[in-house]
Design a protein around this motif. Structure first.
Motif, PDB file in Angstrom:
ATOM      1  N   LEU A 216       0.917  -1.369   0.174  1.00 46.31           N
ATOM      2  CA  LEU A 216       0.554  -0.122  -0.464  1.00 46.31           C
ATOM      3  C   LEU A 216       0.967   1.553  -0.166  1.00 46.31           C
ATOM      4  CD1 LEU A 216      -2.619   1.365   0.044  1.00 46.31           C
ATOM      5  CD2 LEU A 216      -3.026   1.374   2.860  1.00 46.31           C
ATOM      6  N   VAL A 217       2.114   1.762   0.290  1.00 43.43           N
ATOM      7  CA  VAL A 217       2.810   2.272   0.743  1.00 43.43           C
ATOM      8  C   VAL A 217       3.994   2.849  -0.351  1.00 43.43           C
ATOM      9  CG1 VAL A 217       5.017   3.257   1.590  1.00 43.43           C
ATOM     10  CG2 VAL A 217       3.198   2.287   3.331  1.00 43.43           C
ATOM     11  N   ASN A 218       4.215   1.821  -1.429  1.00 44.56           N
ATOM     12  CA  ASN A 218       4.490   1.927  -2.500  1.00 44.56           C
ATOM     13  C   ASN A 218       3.679   2.054  -3.539  1.00 44.56           C
ATOM     14  OD1 ASN A 218       6.849   0.797  -1.998  1.00 44.56           O
ATOM     15  ND2 ASN A 218       6.726  -1.243  -2.080  1.00 44.56           N
ATOM     16  N   GLN A 219       1.892   1.663  -3.554  1.00 42.82           N
ATOM     17  CA  GLN A 219       0.957   2.316  -4.356  1.00 42.82           C
ATOM     18  C   GLN A 219       0.306   3.953  -4.194  1.00 42.82           C
ATOM     19  OE1 GLN A 219      -2.703  -0.212  -3.189  1.00 42.82           O
ATOM     20  NE2 GLN A 219      -2.523  -1.024  -5.217  1.00 42.82           N
ATOM     21  N   LEU A 220       0.946   4.043  -2.793  1.00 43.05           N
ATOM     22  CA  LEU A 220       0.791   5.566  -2.308  1.00 43.05           C
ATOM     23  C   LEU A 220       1.816   6.883  -3.429  1.00 43.05           C
ATOM     24  CD1 LEU A 220      -0.517   5.030   1.368  1.00 43.05           C
ATOM     25  CD2 LEU A 220      -1.561   6.172  -0.558  1.00 43.05           C
ATOM     26  N   VAL A 221       2.838   6.223  -3.145  1.00 41.36           N
ATOM     27  CA  VAL A 221       4.270   6.813  -3.585  1.00 41.36           C
ATOM     28  C   VAL A 221       4.089   6.696  -5.181  1.00 41.36           C
ATOM     29  CG1 VAL A 221       6.392   6.296  -4.553  1.00 41.36           C
ATOM     30  CG2 VAL A 221       5.490   6.055  -1.893  1.00 41.36           C
ATOM     31  N   ASP A 222       3.131   5.804  -5.750  1.00 43.87           N
ATOM     32  CA  ASP A 222       2.981   5.789  -7.268  1.00 43.87           C
ATOM     33  C   ASP A 222       1.803   6.629  -7.623  1.00 43.87           C
ATOM     34  OD1 ASP A 222       5.066   3.437  -7.986  1.00 43.87           O
ATOM     35  OD2 ASP A 222       3.025   2.572  -7.876  1.00 43.87           O
ATOM     36  N   LYS A 223       0.830   7.294  -6.886  1.00 50.39           N
ATOM     37  CA  LYS A 223       0.010   8.089  -6.435  1.00 50.39           C
ATOM     38  C   LYS A 223       0.624   9.441  -6.231  1.00 50.39           C
ATOM     39  CE  LYS A 223      -3.598   4.672  -6.368  1.00 50.39           C
ATOM     40  NZ  LYS A 223      -5.360   5.500  -6.155  1.00 50.39           N
ATOM     41  N   GLY A 224       1.863   9.425  -5.979  1.00 52.26           N
ATOM     42  CA  GLY A 224       1.794  11.110  -5.472  1.00 52.26           C
ATOM     43  C   GLY A 224       1.582  11.950  -4.140  1.00 52.26           C
ATOM     44  N   ILE A 225       0.581  10.338  -3.079  1.00 50.82           N
ATOM     45  CA  ILE A 225       0.180  11.185  -1.868  1.00 50.82           C
ATOM     46  C   ILE A 225       1.721  11.234  -0.780  1.00 50.82           C
ATOM     47  CG2 ILE A 225      -1.600  10.290  -0.216  1.00 50.82           C
ATOM     48  CD1 ILE A 225      -3.246   8.751  -2.332  1.00 50.82           C
ATOM     49  N   LEU A 226       2.465  10.471  -1.254  1.00 48.91           N
ATOM     50  CA  LEU A 226       3.816  10.163  -0.499  1.00 48.91           C
ATOM     51  C   LEU A 226       5.359  10.389  -1.131  1.00 48.91           C
ATOM     52  CD1 LEU A 226       3.689   7.303   2.159  1.00 48.91           C
ATOM     53  CD2 LEU A 226       2.986   9.310   2.683  1.00 48.91           C
ATOM     54  N   SER A 227       6.000  10.580  -0.550  1.00 48.34           N
ATOM     55  CA  SER A 227       7.661  10.681  -1.872  1.00 48.34           C
ATOM     56  C   SER A 227       8.054   9.766  -1.008  1.00 48.34           C
ATOM     57  CB  SER A 227       7.375  12.015  -2.275  1.00 48.34           C
ATOM     58  OG  SER A 227       7.854  12.454  -1.007  1.00 48.34           O
ATOM     59  N   LYS A 228       9.265   9.802  -2.301  1.00 50.84           N
ATOM     60  CA  LYS A 228      10.343   8.841  -1.126  1.00 50.84           C
ATOM     61  C   LYS A 228      11.394   9.497  -2.033  1.00 50.84           C
ATOM     62  CE  LYS A 228      12.083   4.204   0.105  1.00 50.84           C
ATOM     63  NZ  LYS A 228      12.610   4.542   1.160  1.00 50.84           N
ATOM     64  N   ASP A 229      12.514   9.382  -1.019  1.00 47.19           N
ATOM     65  CA  ASP A 229      14.101   9.698  -0.930  1.00 47.19           C
ATOM     66  C   ASP A 229      14.824   8.256  -1.001  1.00 47.19           C
ATOM     67  OD1 ASP A 229      16.702   9.777  -1.691  1.00 47.19           O
ATOM     68  OD2 ASP A 229      16.855  11.248  -0.203  1.00 47.19           O
ATOM     69  N   ASN A 230      14.892   7.717  -2.116  1.00 48.38           N
ATOM     70  CA  ASN A 230      15.333   6.300  -2.667  1.00 48.38           C
ATOM     71  C   ASN A 230      16.507   5.787  -1.718  1.00 48.38           C
ATOM     72  OD1 ASN A 230      13.381   4.765  -4.209  1.00 48.38           O
ATOM     73  ND2 ASN A 230      14.451   5.660  -6.018  1.00 48.38           N
ATOM     74  N   SER A 231      17.544   7.004  -0.813  1.00 49.47           N
ATOM     75  CA  SER A 231      18.668   6.561  -0.293  1.00 49.47           C
ATOM     76  C   SER A 231      18.271   6.460   1.349  1.00 49.47           C
ATOM     77  CB  SER A 231      19.629   7.793  -0.358  1.00 49.47           C
ATOM     78  OG  SER A 231      18.882   9.084  -0.049  1.00 49.47           O
ATOM     79  N   LYS A 232      16.954   6.846   1.502  1.00 56.06           N
ATOM     80  CA  LYS A 232      16.281   6.127   2.801  1.00 56.06           C
ATOM     81  C   LYS A 232      15.004   5.794   2.729  1.00 56.06           C
ATOM     82  CE  LYS A 232      17.863  11.399   4.506  1.00 56.06           C
ATOM     83  NZ  LYS A 232      17.165  12.580   3.836  1.00 56.06           N
ATOM     84  N   LYS A 233      15.684   4.227   2.751  1.00 61.27           N
ATOM     85  CA  LYS A 233      14.641   2.782   2.435  1.00 61.27           C
ATOM     86  C   LYS A 233      13.420   3.385   3.469  1.00 61.27           C
ATOM     87  CE  LYS A 233      14.803  -1.658   2.861  1.00 61.27           C
ATOM     88  NZ  LYS A 233      14.714  -1.721   1.363  1.00 61.27           N
ATOM     89  N   ASP A 234      12.798   3.636   4.783  1.00 55.96           N
ATOM     90  CA  ASP A 234      12.377   3.445   5.418  1.00 55.96           C
ATOM     91  C   ASP A 234      11.669   4.916   5.392  1.00 55.96           C
ATOM     92  OD1 ASP A 234      12.547   0.591   5.520  1.00 55.96           O
ATOM     93  OD2 ASP A 234      13.744   1.152   6.754  1.00 55.96           O
ATOM     94  N   GLU A 235      11.706   5.963   5.073  1.00 52.57           N
ATOM     95  CA  GLU A 235      11.146   7.129   5.028  1.00 52.57           C
ATOM     96  C   GLU A 235      10.356   7.099   4.136  1.00 52.57           C
ATOM     97  OE1 GLU A 235      14.609  10.039   6.052  1.00 52.57           O
ATOM     98  OE2 GLU A 235      15.425   8.087   7.467  1.00 52.57           O
ATOM     99  N   PHE A 236       9.165   7.793   4.294  1.00 49.02           N
ATOM    100  CA  PHE A 236       8.464   8.651   3.626  1.00 49.02           C
ATOM    101  C   PHE A 236       8.334  10.025   3.326  1.00 49.02           C
ATOM    102  CE2 PHE A 236       8.483   3.830   3.805  1.00 49.02           C
ATOM    103  CZ  PHE A 236       8.750   3.404   2.469  1.00 49.02           C
ATOM    104  N   PHE A 237       7.727  11.127   2.400  1.00 50.36           N
ATOM    105  CA  PHE A 237       7.383  12.447   3.069  1.00 50.36           C
ATOM    106  C   PHE A 237       6.292  12.832   2.776  1.00 50.36           C
ATOM    107  CE2 PHE A 237      11.749  11.708   2.933  1.00 50.36           C
ATOM    108  CZ  PHE A 237      12.013  11.845   4.272  1.00 50.36           C
ATOM    109  N   PHE A 238       5.547  13.684   2.775  1.00 54.07           N
ATOM    110  CA  PHE A 238       4.576  14.407   2.346  1.00 54.07           C
ATOM    111  C   PHE A 238       4.881  15.490   1.696  1.00 54.07           C
ATOM    112  CE2 PHE A 238       3.458  12.903   6.246  1.00 54.07           C
ATOM    113  CZ  PHE A 238       2.477  11.957   6.471  1.00 54.07           C
ATOM    114  N   PRO A 239       4.849  15.063   0.189  1.00 54.94           N
ATOM    115  CA  PRO A 239       5.437  16.031  -0.967  1.00 54.94           C
ATOM    116  C   PRO A 239       4.495  17.702  -0.723  1.00 54.94           C
ATOM    117  CG  PRO A 239       4.233  13.732  -2.415  1.00 54.94           C
ATOM    118  CD  PRO A 239       4.242  14.078  -0.714  1.00 54.94           C
ATOM    119  N   SER A 240       3.332  17.393  -0.732  1.00 53.24           N
ATOM    120  CA  SER A 240       2.685  19.082  -0.681  1.00 53.24           C
ATOM    121  C   SER A 240       2.640  19.834   0.190  1.00 53.24           C
ATOM    122  CB  SER A 240       1.040  18.837  -0.915  1.00 53.24           C
ATOM    123  OG  SER A 240       0.462  17.650   0.162  1.00 53.24           O
ATOM    124  N   ASN A 241       3.813  18.806   1.342  1.00 50.56           N
ATOM    125  CA  ASN A 241       4.100  20.039   2.619  1.00 50.56           C
ATOM    126  C   ASN A 241       5.541  20.594   3.120  1.00 50.56           C
ATOM    127  OD1 ASN A 241       1.325  19.956   3.765  1.00 50.56           O
ATOM    128  ND2 ASN A 241       1.600  17.479   3.205  1.00 50.56           N
TER     129      ASN A 241
END
Length: 141
Positions: A58-83
């Motif tokens: 699900l988290v990967n789907q949220l990244v794919d939809k742009g709800i979350l973003s990910k810095d690939n160098s940080k495996k377990d951290e996800f960011f909220f792109p609009s904030n």
């Protein structure tokens, strides 16, 4: 089963009868949730719904939809792109849960927990609302 006290209007959960994701549009202290389908208001008892598991898929789907973003160098951290903030969704491998973390000022790769660990999507929605005072983009959109 989800405790009615954990839910807010706007939370997404699974309708167990139809095996579909629904968005809650109303809540009752009689353990009833309301949702809309084809313009009709329908109800379910809280034992007829279940949480959407917050897992890697699900988290990967949220990244794919742009709800979350990910810095690939940080495996377990996800960011909220609009904030623009120092908050992140962090995966804790020790207990296989997620939490909202606040970036430590002295160590940018470390996070202080500002939420309890959670495993369900509606709890991510609630934590996001608590931090940003607005709704996270809908998973169903």
């Amino acid at each position: 089963m989800i405790k009615i006290e954990e839910l807010r209007i706007g939370n997404c959960v699974i309708n167990k009868k139809a095996n579909k994701i629904i968005e809650i549009t109303g809540l009752s202290d009689l353990n009833i949730v309301e949702f809309c389908k084809n313009g009709k208001r329908l109800t379910l008892k809280n034992d007829e719904i279940e949480p959407i598991p917050l897992d890697e898929f699900l988290v990967n789907q949220l990244v794919d939809k742009g709800i979350l973003s990910k810095d690939n160098s940080k495996k377990d951290e996800f960011f909220f792109p609009s904030n623009n903030s120092t908050y992140a969704l962090v995966y804790d491998r020790n207990d296989e849960s997620y939490y909202i973390g606040l970036s430590a000022t002295d160590n940018i790769s470390a996070y202080s927990r500002i939420s309890r660990p959670f495993y369900q999507y509606h709890k991510l929605q609630n934590a996001y609302y608590t931090v940003y005072n607005k709704e996270i983009r809908k998973i169903t959109s």
